[in-house]
Design a protein around this motif. Structure first.
Motif, short mmCIF file in Angstrom:
data_model
loop_
_atom_site.label_atom_id
_atom_site.label_comp_id
_atom_site.label_asym_id
_atom_site.label_seq_id
_atom_site.Cartn_x
_atom_site.Cartn_y
_atom_site.Cartn_z
N GLU A 226 71.53 2.73 39.50
CA GLU A 226 71.93 2.43 38.13
C GLU A 226 72.35 3.70 37.43
O GLU A 226 71.78 4.76 37.67
CB GLU A 226 70.76 1.77 37.36
N ARG A 227 73.33 3.58 36.55
CA ARG A 227 73.82 4.72 35.78
C ARG A 227 73.62 4.42 34.30
O ARG A 227 74.17 3.47 33.75
CB ARG A 227 75.31 4.94 36.08
N PHE A 228 72.79 5.23 33.65
CA PHE A 228 72.52 5.09 32.22
C PHE A 228 73.36 6.12 31.47
O PHE A 228 73.34 7.30 31.80
CB PHE A 228 71.04 5.33 31.93
N PHE A 229 74.07 5.68 30.43
CA PHE A 229 74.98 6.61 29.75
C PHE A 229 75.20 6.21 28.29
O PHE A 229 75.00 5.04 27.91
CB PHE A 229 76.33 6.65 30.46
N LEU A 230 75.59 7.18 27.48
CA LEU A 230 76.00 6.94 26.11
C LEU A 230 77.48 6.61 26.10
O LEU A 230 78.26 7.16 26.88
CB LEU A 230 75.73 8.16 25.24
N THR A 231 77.88 5.72 25.21
CA THR A 231 79.30 5.40 25.06
C THR A 231 79.99 6.54 24.30
O THR A 231 79.33 7.47 23.82
CB THR A 231 79.48 4.09 24.28
N GLY A 232 81.31 6.43 24.15
CA GLY A 232 82.04 7.45 23.39
C GLY A 232 81.51 7.59 21.98
O GLY A 232 81.34 8.70 21.46
N ASP A 233 81.23 6.45 21.33
CA ASP A 233 80.65 6.51 19.98
C ASP A 233 79.22 7.02 20.02
O ASP A 233 78.78 7.74 19.12
CB ASP A 233 80.68 5.11 19.34
N GLY A 234 78.49 6.66 21.07
CA GLY A 234 77.10 7.10 21.18
C GLY A 234 76.95 8.59 21.31
O GLY A 234 75.99 9.18 20.79
N LEU A 235 77.92 9.24 21.98
CA LEU A 235 77.86 10.69 22.13
C LEU A 235 77.89 11.42 20.80
O LEU A 235 77.39 12.55 20.68
CB LEU A 235 79.04 11.17 23.00
N LEU A 236 78.46 10.79 19.78
CA LEU A 236 78.51 11.40 18.45
C LEU A 236 77.12 11.52 17.85
O LEU A 236 76.90 12.32 16.93
CB LEU A 236 79.41 10.58 17.52
N PHE A 237 76.18 10.74 18.37
CA PHE A 237 74.81 10.73 17.84
C PHE A 237 73.81 11.16 18.90
O PHE A 237 72.66 10.71 18.92
CB PHE A 237 74.47 9.32 17.33
N LEU A 238 74.25 12.04 19.80
CA LEU A 238 73.42 12.48 20.92
C LEU A 238 72.07 13.00 20.46
O LEU A 238 71.02 12.64 21.01
CB LEU A 238 74.16 13.55 21.73
N ASN A 239 72.05 13.89 19.47
CA ASN A 239 70.80 14.51 19.04
C ASN A 239 69.81 13.47 18.52
O ASN A 239 68.61 13.55 18.80
CB ASN A 239 71.07 15.57 17.96
N GLN A 240 70.31 12.49 17.78
CA GLN A 240 69.45 11.43 17.26
C GLN A 240 68.86 10.61 18.41
O GLN A 240 67.68 10.26 18.41
CB GLN A 240 70.23 10.53 16.31
N PHE A 241 69.70 10.32 19.40
CA PHE A 241 69.24 9.57 20.57
C PHE A 241 68.11 10.31 21.28
O PHE A 241 67.09 9.73 21.64
CB PHE A 241 70.43 9.34 21.52
N LEU A 242 68.31 11.62 21.49
CA LEU A 242 67.30 12.42 22.20
C LEU A 242 66.00 12.50 21.40
O LEU A 242 64.90 12.47 21.98
CB LEU A 242 67.85 13.81 22.48
N GLU A 243 66.11 12.63 20.08
CA GLU A 243 64.92 12.69 19.24
C GLU A 243 64.10 11.40 19.38
O GLU A 243 62.87 11.44 19.50
CB GLU A 243 65.31 12.90 17.78
N GLU A 244 64.77 10.26 19.38
CA GLU A 244 64.07 8.99 19.51
C GLU A 244 63.49 8.84 20.91
O GLU A 244 62.40 8.28 21.09
CB GLU A 244 65.03 7.83 19.22
N LEU A 245 64.19 9.37 21.87
CA LEU A 245 63.77 9.23 23.26
C LEU A 245 62.53 10.07 23.56
O LEU A 245 61.68 9.67 24.35
CB LEU A 245 64.92 9.67 24.18
N MET A 246 62.46 11.23 22.91
CA MET A 246 61.36 12.15 23.20
C MET A 246 60.11 11.81 22.42
O MET A 246 59.06 12.30 22.67
CB MET A 246 61.78 13.60 22.91
#
Length: 421
Positions: A401-421
């Motif tokens: 399986e490949r998990f990835f951010l979409t083009g729009d999701g990459l704009l919010f990378l830092n927010q994604f990582l903060e929630e993930l951690m």
């Protein structure tokens, strides 16, 4: 041991740009006529070769798949000095036949003679720091080149480098003071017309302690985060229309011309870092070299390379500290793996994560792959997937399986990582 990648830091530049916080030493525009500076260059290359030999032997490296000369301004070295470094490396190990070998350069160092000489070295990829194509902006940044030099460099590279089938990358920055959207797009059009096949499009970062940060804090220069963000997105959309694929947060390439060396960082693979101010990581062992050319050269030029030199140098390294060593914990390695991996448009594969850390990636990310789960119980990845900011795909030929951010999701990378951690 496995094939490695190598980063070589050349920390010299003629002058410091107002936005720059990288480790570099200004040597002045007349450096080529300065006997003292030329001695520093010579000593630095000698010290660099000794450090290279140490790490080659320490990690029993047999071959290199990518080499990257970064800076500073590596093009301040003579082509003969660059070739000397290659000669030394080749005497110790194998440089793979299809290795990607990059040299960073500034426009004012580009000439027909320089490129003709460089083509006789193993360098096959040129990375040009342009930043923008507007004279007023370049002047405000205290760049040492003007638009005429930029145009000249692009023309020469197109006719004497790209035409020979060699790879060419450019750096550009959005949000620069006084840079209009029209001039920003003009710069992108200009570099594309030169035959560039890779563009690093960075959003201006206002780093503490830089000249630019002080100018903004004193209200001498206007700066807007919102304008910067909007301009970067404008550039992203323009590049994608022109056939440049966003394969990483700040990097766009024609298919097949993605930076193989930088991808090593984003996949958190092993790499050597040599030179003053360089960083390297092998497994959990990371080192950061001292940001002081004098201390760096003094140590390596005085290093004794006897029969058991690696063992003997280990003791001296710990005493004199020309580097800071860090042993990464499993938690730190896992965090970096996800942080860097999700920068890539391809994202992270569950099989790679499982092999490295022994756990299920879907569970770690909060991805249930169950369409019947209640919204209140959604994990982080499921929540972002519902907003179409990330996704997961199964490969056709395996159960991976490949998990990835979409083009729009990459704009919010830092927010994604903060929630993930």
């Amino acid at each position: 041991m496995e094939t490695y990648s190598l980063y070589i830091h050349i920390p010299f530049c003629t002058s410091k740009c107002t936005y720059c916080d990288f480790f570099s030493i200004p040597v002045g525009s007349d450096f080529s006529f300065c006997e003292k500076t030329q001695k520093i260059f010579k000593d630095y290359v000698l010290a660099l070769k000794k450090e290279l030999e140490y790490y080659f032997e320490k990690f029993q490296i047999k071959s290199l798949k990518t080499i990257y000369f970064g800076g500073g301004t590596p093009s301040l070295l003579s082509v003969e000095q660059i070739q000397d470094i290659f000669n030394f490396i080749s005497s110790k190990l194998k440089i793979e036949e299809n290795a990607e070998i990059t040299l960073e350069a500034n426009p004012q160092d580009i000439s027909e003679e320089f490129l003709e000489k460089l083509k006789k070295t193993p360098v096959n990829r040129l990375s040009l720091g342009i930043q923008c194509c507007n004279d007023n902006v370049l002047k405000s940044l205290e760049r040492r080149c003007d638009i005429n030099q930029v145009n000249f460099a692009l023309d020469i590279i197109k006719n004497k480098w790209v035409s020979c089938g060699l790879s060419f990358s450019c750096d550009l920055i959005s949000g620069l003071p006084f840079l209009s959207d029209e001039d920003f797009i003009f710069g992108l059009e200009k570099v594309i017309s030169s035959g560039v096949n890779h563009i690093s499009l960075y959003s201006l970062m206002i780093e503490d302690g830089t000249v630019l940060e002080k100018q903004i804090s004193r209200n001498e220069i206007e700066y807007s985060d919102e304008k910067n963000d909007n301009q970067w997105i404008l550039g992203k959309e323009f590049l994608e229309k022109k056939g440049f694929y966003q394969y990483e947060v700040s990097n766009f390439a024609k298919k097949g011309f993605e930076s193989r060396h930088n991808t090593v960082y984003w996949r958190t693979e092993n790499y050597l870092g040599c030179g003053a101010g360089a960083t390297g990581t092998v497994d959990c062992f990371r080192w950061n070299n001292v940001c002081d050319v004098g201390k760096y050269c003094d140590f390596w030029l005085s290093a004794d390379f006897g029969e058991n030199f690696v063992y003997e140098l280990e003791k001296v390294l710990n005493e004199k500290n020309p580097r800071i060593v860090e042993i990464l914990s499993e938690k730190e390695k896992e965090f970096e793996f996800l942080m860097m991996g999700f920068r890539l448009r391809e994202g992270v594969k569950s099989s790679v994560y499982k092999k490295r850390f022994g756990f299920d990636l879907g569970k770690r990310l909060g991805c249930s792959l169950d369409s019947k789960i209640e919204k209140k119980n959604l994990g982080v990845f499921d929540k972002w997937k519902e907003k179409k900011l990330c996704d997961v795909e199964k490969t056709l030929d395996t159960e991976d399986e490949r998990f990835f951010l979409t083009g729009d999701g990459l704009l919010f990378l830092n927010q994604f990582l903060e929630e993930l951690m």
